[in-house]
Design a protein around this motif. Sequence first.
Motif, mmCIF file in Angstrom:
data_model
loop_
_atom_site.group_PDB
_atom_site.id
_atom_site.type_symbol
_atom_site.label_atom_id
_atom_site.label_comp_id
_atom_site.label_asym_id
_atom_site.label_seq_id
_atom_site.Cartn_x
_atom_site.Cartn_y
_atom_site.Cartn_z
ATOM 1 N N ALA A 340 55.609 -18.757 -45.442
ATOM 2 C CA ALA A 340 57.044 -18.932 -45.647
ATOM 3 C C ALA A 340 57.333 -19.930 -46.753
ATOM 4 N N ARG A 341 56.333 -20.166 -47.587
ATOM 5 C CA ARG A 341 56.505 -21.202 -48.610
ATOM 6 C C ARG A 341 57.586 -20.833 -49.622
ATOM 7 N N ARG A 342 57.690 -19.560 -49.972
ATOM 8 C CA ARG A 342 58.692 -19.162 -50.965
ATOM 9 C C ARG A 342 59.932 -18.542 -50.310
ATOM 10 N N ALA A 343 60.008 -18.577 -48.987
ATOM 11 C CA ALA A 343 61.131 -17.965 -48.285
ATOM 12 C C ALA A 343 62.328 -18.906 -48.243
ATOM 13 N N LEU A 344 63.500 -18.337 -48.410
ATOM 14 C CA LEU A 344 64.740 -19.100 -48.250
ATOM 15 C C LEU A 344 65.220 -19.061 -46.815
ATOM 16 N N ALA A 345 64.755 -18.035 -46.073
ATOM 17 C CA ALA A 345 65.150 -17.898 -44.672
ATOM 18 C C ALA A 345 64.026 -17.216 -43.922
ATOM 19 N N VAL A 346 63.872 -17.558 -42.650
ATOM 20 C CA VAL A 346 62.928 -16.877 -41.762
ATOM 21 C C VAL A 346 63.697 -16.436 -40.525
ATOM 22 N N TYR A 347 63.211 -15.365 -39.901
ATOM 23 C CA TYR A 347 63.822 -14.837 -38.683
ATOM 24 C C TYR A 347 62.903 -15.162 -37.516
ATOM 25 N N ALA A 348 63.440 -15.799 -36.527
ATOM 26 C CA ALA A 348 62.653 -16.231 -35.367
ATOM 27 C C ALA A 348 63.001 -15.350 -34.175
ATOM 28 N N LEU A 349 61.975 -14.713 -33.610
ATOM 29 C CA LEU A 349 62.139 -13.855 -32.448
ATOM 30 C C LEU A 349 61.518 -14.562 -31.249
ATOM 31 N N ALA A 350 62.357 -14.984 -30.331
ATOM 32 C CA ALA A 350 61.900 -15.739 -29.157
ATOM 33 C C ALA A 350 62.753 -15.345 -27.960
ATOM 34 N N PRO A 351 62.219 -15.484 -26.745
ATOM 35 C CA PRO A 351 63.004 -15.158 -25.547
ATOM 36 C C PRO A 351 64.170 -16.112 -25.383
ATOM 37 N N ARG A 352 65.162 -15.662 -24.652
ATOM 38 C CA ARG A 352 66.359 -16.483 -24.494
ATOM 39 C C ARG A 352 66.089 -17.761 -23.716
ATOM 40 N N GLU A 353 64.954 -17.828 -22.980
ATOM 41 C CA GLU A 353 64.610 -19.050 -22.259
ATOM 42 C C GLU A 353 64.288 -20.197 -23.211
ATOM 43 N N VAL A 354 63.897 -19.877 -24.459
ATOM 44 C CA VAL A 354 63.626 -20.917 -25.462
ATOM 45 C C VAL A 354 64.945 -21.318 -26.101
ATOM 46 N N SER A 355 65.349 -22.555 -25.951
ATOM 47 C CA SER A 355 66.635 -23.017 -26.475
ATOM 48 C C SER A 355 66.588 -23.129 -27.994
ATOM 49 N N ASP A 356 67.764 -23.204 -28.598
ATOM 50 C CA ASP A 356 67.837 -23.396 -30.041
ATOM 51 C C ASP A 356 67.207 -24.721 -30.447
ATOM 52 N N ALA A 357 67.369 -25.738 -29.625
ATOM 53 C CA ALA A 357 66.786 -27.048 -29.935
ATOM 54 C C ALA A 357 65.261 -26.964 -29.931
ATOM 55 N N ASP A 358 64.699 -26.305 -28.920
ATOM 56 C CA ASP A 358 63.239 -26.144 -28.867
ATOM 57 C C ASP A 358 62.745 -25.305 -30.040
ATOM 58 N N LEU A 359 63.531 -24.284 -30.406
ATOM 59 C CA LEU A 359 63.134 -23.433 -31.527
ATOM 60 C C LEU A 359 63.130 -24.229 -32.827
ATOM 61 N N ARG A 360 64.130 -25.099 -33.008
ATOM 62 C CA ARG A 360 64.184 -25.914 -34.224
ATOM 63 C C ARG A 360 62.994 -26.876 -34.272
ATOM 64 N N LEU A 361 62.628 -27.409 -33.140
ATOM 65 C CA LEU A 361 61.493 -28.327 -33.089
ATOM 66 C C LEU A 361 60.187 -27.597 -33.349
ATOM 67 N N ALA A 362 60.041 -26.397 -32.789
ATOM 68 C CA ALA A 362 58.803 -25.626 -32.968
ATOM 69 C C ALA A 362 58.598 -25.227 -34.422
ATOM 70 N N LEU A 363 59.707 -25.049 -35.160
ATOM 71 C CA LEU A 363 59.620 -24.595 -36.551
ATOM 72 C C LEU A 363 59.891 -25.733 -37.534
ATOM 73 N N ALA A 364 59.752 -26.958 -37.073
ATOM 74 C CA ALA A 364 60.074 -28.109 -37.931
ATOM 75 C C ALA A 364 59.195 -28.163 -39.165
ATOM 76 N N ASP A 365 57.973 -27.668 -39.078
ATOM 77 C CA ASP A 365 57.059 -27.749 -40.216
ATOM 78 C C ASP A 365 57.497 -26.876 -41.396
ATOM 79 N N LEU A 366 58.459 -25.970 -41.182
ATOM 80 C CA LEU A 366 58.938 -25.128 -42.284
ATOM 81 C C LEU A 366 59.688 -25.951 -43.326
ATOM 82 N N GLY A 367 60.260 -27.050 -42.925
ATOM 83 C CA GLY A 367 61.019 -27.872 -43.849
ATOM 84 C C GLY A 367 62.496 -27.564 -43.792
ATOM 85 N N ALA A 368 63.281 -28.508 -44.236
ATOM 86 C CA ALA A 368 64.738 -28.376 -44.171
ATOM 87 C C ALA A 368 65.285 -27.357 -45.152
ATOM 88 N N ALA A 369 64.509 -27.014 -46.191
ATOM 89 C CA ALA A 369 65.008 -26.081 -47.204
ATOM 90 C C ALA A 369 65.005 -24.637 -46.717
#
Length: 486
Positions: A340-369
């Motif tokens: 995802a180094r050159r991606a401007l956006a990624v699509y995250a597919l996760a069950p509804r049991e995973v909250s948006d906050a947990d999803l943001r934390l799990a994908l933190a390594d992608l960077g703010a950009a």
Amino acid sequence: MRSTRLGIALGLLGLLAFGASCGGAGGGDGVIHPRYRSATGSVSRYRVIVREVPVGAPGRSVGGLVDVTVRGTEGEAHALEAVFHDLSFAREAGEPVRADAPIAVGLTLDARRRVGGAPTVADAEGAAALARVLTEGLVLPDAPVGPGGRWDLPPITRALPDGGEVTIPRTATLEGTADGVATVRVEGEGTAGPISWRGARVLATGRVTQRFRVRAADGALVESETETAVELRAALPDETPIGVAVHRARSELRRLSESRATALRHDWRPDVPGRECGARLEAMERRFAQAPRGVDLDGMAAADFEVPQRSDRTPIEEDGPLLVGADFDALRAAVEVVDARRALAVYALAPREVSDADLRLALADLGAAVEVRRVAWGQVVPPSPPRPAGIVALAGRMRREGMEPWDETMRAMLALCPQAEAAYAAALEAPAAERAGQLRDGVLAAYRRCGCEATDLGRLERVMDLRLGGPQIGWAPLSEGPVEDE
């Protein structure tokens, strides 16, 4: 091009088994005693038109004049020469095209107009087709018949997709006579199969309807009409019905005295979808406009969980990698696998049991950009067709076996529409991100041609959704706080 025209023209000859002028006796009580009798050198002229509408392909017509000359007689056998001239060839679009030269065919008929031996044709390339169609005319009865009288005719055959054929027995009935003209009706139906065709189990039914009008006094042909239809009914290997497709042809032959034939157009379109089919395709088009495109969603097929519902769902159109994970750890691992180094956006597919906050934390390594877009579902108008039986089982097979079960099902679903098959093949060759858009556009165009009966449209749409994502699937931005399913 000339070879194609010749092959079409030879289809006219199936109507000539009644031959030129003939003799016999006809009673005023409506009983006919037809026997083929004609003097050497006698000539009959007919106007002839043949129209054909193949399954899922452009129709075509050919028309012109045919002169039938008796070249000689020997006992009850007559040697005839049929010369087609002033021929025009027309397709659904474009101007009619004239044939370059006349086409001559030689044949021999006995007293009952049965073809004797193999016909000869000026161009040997069409001899095989000619030999087939010359057996499809009206053979006279072997005894006098009155109104309501019936007799069997030689069967005709039609080709099937697998290279085989369906045999159609025929029965003639003398309907009666009026003003010295007798009307003979011919009908027949035959079934072949089941055959295996491109993953579908196909049962074929061939039907023929013919009507001949002849002079009761001498049996001379006044006019004839023939319609044939080969109906293909397809089912999945588990016997689930898929659809129906019909190959149609119509022929007309009328005696006349005019010297020339006029050009024609292909104006016979029994395959045009009706208003109800048009409405179904319009609803499908509206759903397809909301469905994901521009993204490779193959990873969704492996997910066996439900995604959250969002009212602010946006259609998935822009390209970006898909990250799939059933929990926090799986999502963290997905970040390391997907580039995802050159991606401007990624699509995250996760069950509804995973909250948006947990999803943001799990994908933190992608960077703010990088914008994280959560795959979500919402209501769609018009609603998708109900899930038919077997879709859940197919989804389970895809999770265990990959895309092969999906491909097998798709090929079977499209087996009766050549244009849909071509669109599917082209979409598979396209880049993954373009596959969904190409396939949906191609399917819509194909069934506007093939009609809604050529497949189970509701099932087909649901099968496509398993890999491409249905119109209810979109994306929603990650919220700043807790979000409940709506």
